[in-house]
Design a protein around this motif. Sequence first.
Motif, mmCIF file in Angstrom:
data_model
loop_
_atom_site.group_PDB
_atom_site.id
_atom_site.type_symbol
_atom_site.label_atom_id
_atom_site.label_comp_id
_atom_site.label_asym_id
_atom_site.label_seq_id
_atom_site.Cartn_x
_atom_site.Cartn_y
_atom_site.Cartn_z
ATOM 1 N N ARG A 262 5.244 -24.757 -15.631
ATOM 2 C CA ARG A 262 6.303 -24.793 -14.617
ATOM 3 C C ARG A 262 7.015 -22.872 -14.755
ATOM 4 O O ARG A 262 7.854 -22.234 -14.201
ATOM 5 N N LYS A 263 7.965 -23.062 -16.187
ATOM 6 C CA LYS A 263 8.070 -22.221 -16.834
ATOM 7 C C LYS A 263 7.521 -20.594 -16.431
ATOM 8 O O LYS A 263 8.446 -19.866 -16.377
ATOM 9 N N ALA A 264 6.097 -20.308 -16.333
ATOM 10 C CA ALA A 264 5.973 -19.414 -15.296
ATOM 11 C C ALA A 264 6.855 -18.805 -14.411
ATOM 12 O O ALA A 264 6.935 -17.385 -14.060
ATOM 13 N N ILE A 265 6.842 -20.100 -13.476
ATOM 14 C CA ILE A 265 7.170 -19.696 -11.987
ATOM 15 C C ILE A 265 8.509 -19.399 -11.900
ATOM 16 O O ILE A 265 8.972 -18.493 -11.169
ATOM 17 N N GLU A 266 9.744 -18.986 -12.910
ATOM 18 C CA GLU A 266 10.547 -18.281 -12.854
ATOM 19 C C GLU A 266 10.441 -16.198 -13.260
ATOM 20 O O GLU A 266 11.378 -16.342 -13.240
ATOM 21 N N GLN A 267 9.090 -16.009 -14.080
ATOM 22 C CA GLN A 267 9.101 -14.878 -13.739
ATOM 23 C C GLN A 267 8.747 -14.121 -13.505
ATOM 24 O O GLN A 267 7.856 -14.061 -11.854
ATOM 25 N N SER A 268 9.137 -13.019 -13.144
ATOM 26 C CA SER A 268 9.525 -11.864 -12.217
ATOM 27 C C SER A 268 9.127 -10.932 -12.660
ATOM 28 O O SER A 268 8.973 -9.913 -13.864
ATOM 29 N N PHE A 269 7.397 -9.811 -11.952
ATOM 30 C CA PHE A 269 6.762 -8.617 -12.817
ATOM 31 C C PHE A 269 8.417 -7.530 -12.089
ATOM 32 O O PHE A 269 8.006 -6.912 -13.252
ATOM 33 N N PHE A 270 8.550 -7.546 -11.172
ATOM 34 C CA PHE A 270 9.086 -6.511 -10.812
ATOM 35 C C PHE A 270 10.575 -7.242 -10.558
ATOM 36 O O PHE A 270 11.782 -6.934 -9.208
ATOM 37 N N PRO A 271 11.870 -7.860 -11.357
ATOM 38 C CA PRO A 271 12.910 -7.998 -10.985
ATOM 39 C C PRO A 271 13.632 -7.321 -10.508
ATOM 40 O O PRO A 271 14.727 -7.621 -9.084
ATOM 41 N N GLU A 272 13.905 -6.197 -10.443
ATOM 42 C CA GLU A 272 15.513 -5.400 -9.999
ATOM 43 C C GLU A 272 14.773 -5.275 -8.683
ATOM 44 O O GLU A 272 15.635 -4.888 -7.634
ATOM 45 N N LEU A 273 13.824 -5.689 -8.307
ATOM 46 C CA LEU A 273 12.897 -5.005 -6.337
ATOM 47 C C LEU A 273 13.420 -6.136 -6.301
ATOM 48 O O LEU A 273 13.872 -6.295 -4.573
ATOM 49 N N ILE A 274 13.977 -7.419 -5.782
ATOM 50 C CA ILE A 274 14.940 -8.566 -6.707
ATOM 51 C C ILE A 274 16.293 -8.523 -6.217
ATOM 52 O O ILE A 274 16.731 -8.439 -5.981
ATOM 53 N N GLU A 275 16.364 -8.440 -7.327
ATOM 54 C CA GLU A 275 18.386 -7.577 -8.308
ATOM 55 C C GLU A 275 18.567 -7.119 -6.471
ATOM 56 O O GLU A 275 20.137 -7.488 -5.981
ATOM 57 N N VAL A 276 17.808 -6.066 -5.913
ATOM 58 C CA VAL A 276 18.649 -4.655 -5.218
ATOM 59 C C VAL A 276 18.575 -5.852 -3.745
ATOM 60 O O VAL A 276 19.959 -5.087 -3.372
ATOM 61 N N ARG A 277 18.404 -6.841 -3.755
ATOM 62 C CA ARG A 277 18.475 -6.802 -2.099
ATOM 63 C C ARG A 277 20.196 -7.621 -2.938
ATOM 64 O O ARG A 277 20.772 -7.952 -1.333
ATOM 65 N N THR A 278 20.326 -8.114 -3.783
ATOM 66 C CA THR A 278 21.692 -9.138 -3.934
ATOM 67 C C THR A 278 23.080 -8.016 -3.456
ATOM 68 O O THR A 278 24.089 -8.560 -2.603
ATOM 69 N N ILE A 279 22.759 -6.566 -3.912
ATOM 70 C CA ILE A 279 24.022 -5.481 -3.808
ATOM 71 C C ILE A 279 23.689 -4.741 -2.888
ATOM 72 O O ILE A 279 24.553 -4.185 -2.373
ATOM 73 N N LEU A 280 22.426 -4.589 -1.908
ATOM 74 C CA LEU A 280 22.543 -4.636 -0.256
ATOM 75 C C LEU A 280 23.673 -4.811 0.149
ATOM 76 O O LEU A 280 24.502 -5.583 0.442
ATOM 77 N N GLY A 281 24.986 -3.255 0.907
ATOM 78 C CA GLY A 281 25.524 -3.173 1.810
ATOM 79 C C GLY A 281 26.821 -3.414 1.239
ATOM 80 O O GLY A 281 27.759 -3.702 2.352
#
Length: 282
Positions: A262-281
Motif C-alpha cells: 500500500r505504501k508504494a501506491i503513494e509514490q510518484s515518479f514524476f511528482p512535478e508533472l502532477i504538482e503543476v496542475r495545482t498552480i495552473l491559472g
Amino acid sequence: MTPPQRDLESGIHTDLDGRITYGGYLRLDRLLSAQSPLSQPPHHDEMLFIIQHQTSELWLKLMIHELDAALAFLRRDDLQNAQKVLARVKQIQRQLYEQWGVLETLTPAEYLQFRDVLGPSSGFQSLQYRIVEFMLGNKHAGMLQVFEHDPVAHARLHAVWQAPGLYDEYLRYLARRGHAVPASILARDVSQPWQSQPGLLPLLRRIYENTSTFWPEYHLSELLVDIEESFQLWRFRHMKTVERIIGFREGTGGSSGVAFLRKAIEQSFFPELIEVRTILGS
Ligand code: HEM
Ligand SMILES: N[C@@H](CC(=O)c1ccccc1NC=O)C(=O)O
C-alpha cells in the motif's frame, strides 16, 4: 454463413522439414516446457500462478526494451520515435494491469494449498520489475542487496541504478529545447532517488499553459503522466489481488504484506508533472 469446415488451400506449406517453423522460430520447446509446478501432487491452480508470473515477466522484458529505446531516442532529440515507443509502453502496461483479473479467480483456500512450496521467494525479487522501477526513477540502493546472490543480475541492476532514468532524459531534452531547467537538476547524481524540485514548476507551467506553442513537450509530458498512472494501476491491482487472496498475512518475501504494498501506491515518479496542475491559472 458457411459450414464450419475450411479446405486447406493448395499453396499452404506442409513440408516443413528443416525449415523455419512457428514453434522453432518462437522457441516454443523451451517456452512451453518452463512451467514446473512444485506442489506434490501438482495443485491444479499452480499452473495459473506460474503462467501469470511468466507472462508478466515477458511483458516486462518488452517494456524494458522499449524504455531503453525511448531513452536513446530522447538523447538523440528524436521526439517522434520516443513518443511512438512510449505509446507502446503504455499499451504493454495495460496488458500488465488487465491481467490481474485472471489471477483474481484464484481463491484464498486454493492458494494456501500450494503457497508453502514458494518458500522465501517473492515478486519482490523480480529483477525486471526492479529495472523498470529504476528506469522510471524510483532508485533505491537498498534493492541491490536482494540480488547479491546473483552477480549477473546484480551487475545489470547496478548499471541501471547508475544511469539516467526517463525523467532525467526528459528534463535534459527540455533543457536542450530552451526550457529553463535549473543546472543543479541537470547535474544531479542520477543514482539518487528523486527529490521534489519546485524549481521545475515555472517551466512546466509555461508548457501546460501554452500547449499549442509547446505541443511536442506537452505531448511527451502527458505520456509520462500516462505511464505513471498505468504503473499505479498495476500496483493498486496487485495490492487488491493480494488483499483478497492472503488478507493481512505477511509476505513470503518477509514484508508486512498488504501494508507494505500500500505504501508504494503513494509514490510518484514524476511528482512535478502532477504538482503543476495545482498552480495552473493562478
Ligand atoms: C497470489 C498472488 C500474489 C500474492 C499473494 C502476492 C503477494 C505479494 C506480497 C505480499 C509482496 C510483498 C513482498 C513480500 O513480502 O513477499 C509482493 C511483492 C511483489 N509482487 Fe506479488 N503477489 C502475487 C502475485 C504477483 C504477480 C502475478 C506478480 C507479477 C510479476 C507479482 C509481482 C510482485 C512484485 C514486483 C513485488 C514487489 C513490489 C514492490 O517492491 O513494491 N506478484 N507480492
Ligand atoms: N509474496 C507472495 C508469494 C508470491 O506471490 C510469489 C512467490 C514466488 C514468486 C512470485 C510471487 N509473486 C509475487 O510476489 C505471498 O506472500 O504469498
